[in-house]
Design a protein around this motif. Structure first.
Motif: not given
Length: 125
Positions: A120-123, A38-43, A92-100, A47-49
């Motif tokens: 986008q996730v807004t709480v 996840r990435q918040a503005p300006g940050k 924040a904006v939550y991003y999915c990632a993958a790697d081989p 890593f989340v999980a």
């Protein structure tokens, strides 16, 4: 090549829950691990999980342990992030990632090759 598409973001009140989904397509047989950042503005992107694709071993950042759950459905090529007890600072904006390949540096965004476009996730407080 692997393509990732996230969904499930939105607006939720503090203490609420959301479930994010990430659908993988393409060469999903090559995936070793999938994860969420996840990435918040300006940050920076944090890593989340993460989950290993074959064994299903899970890893969490300390800040979400006990509240978030990552899971995967190999048949559907999809990974989920169940988020409970959400806090305003987790907006924040939550991003999915993958790697081989496996990496002991999986908590670093630079160790991931494929990325989704983010959701986008807004709480609200």
């Amino acid at each position: 090549q692997v393509q990732l598409v996230e969904s499930g973001g939105g607006l939720v009140q503090s203490g609420g829950s959301l479930r994010l989904s990430c659908a993988a397509s393409g060469s999903i047989f090559s995936i070793n691990r999938m994860g969420w950042f996840r990435q918040a503005p300006g940050k920076q992107r944090d890593f989340v999980a993460a989950v290993t694709w074959s064994a299903g071993r899970t890893y969490y950042s300390d800040s979400v342990k006990g509240r978030f759950t990552i899971s995967r459905d190999n048949a559907k090529g999809t990974v989920y992030l169940q988020m409970n007890s959400l806090k305003p600072e987790e907006t924040a904006v939550y991003y999915c990632a993958a790697d081989p390949t496996w990496s002991t540096y999986f908590m670093k965004s630079t160790s991931w090759y494929y990325w989704g476009q983010g959701t986008q996730v807004t709480v609200s407080s």
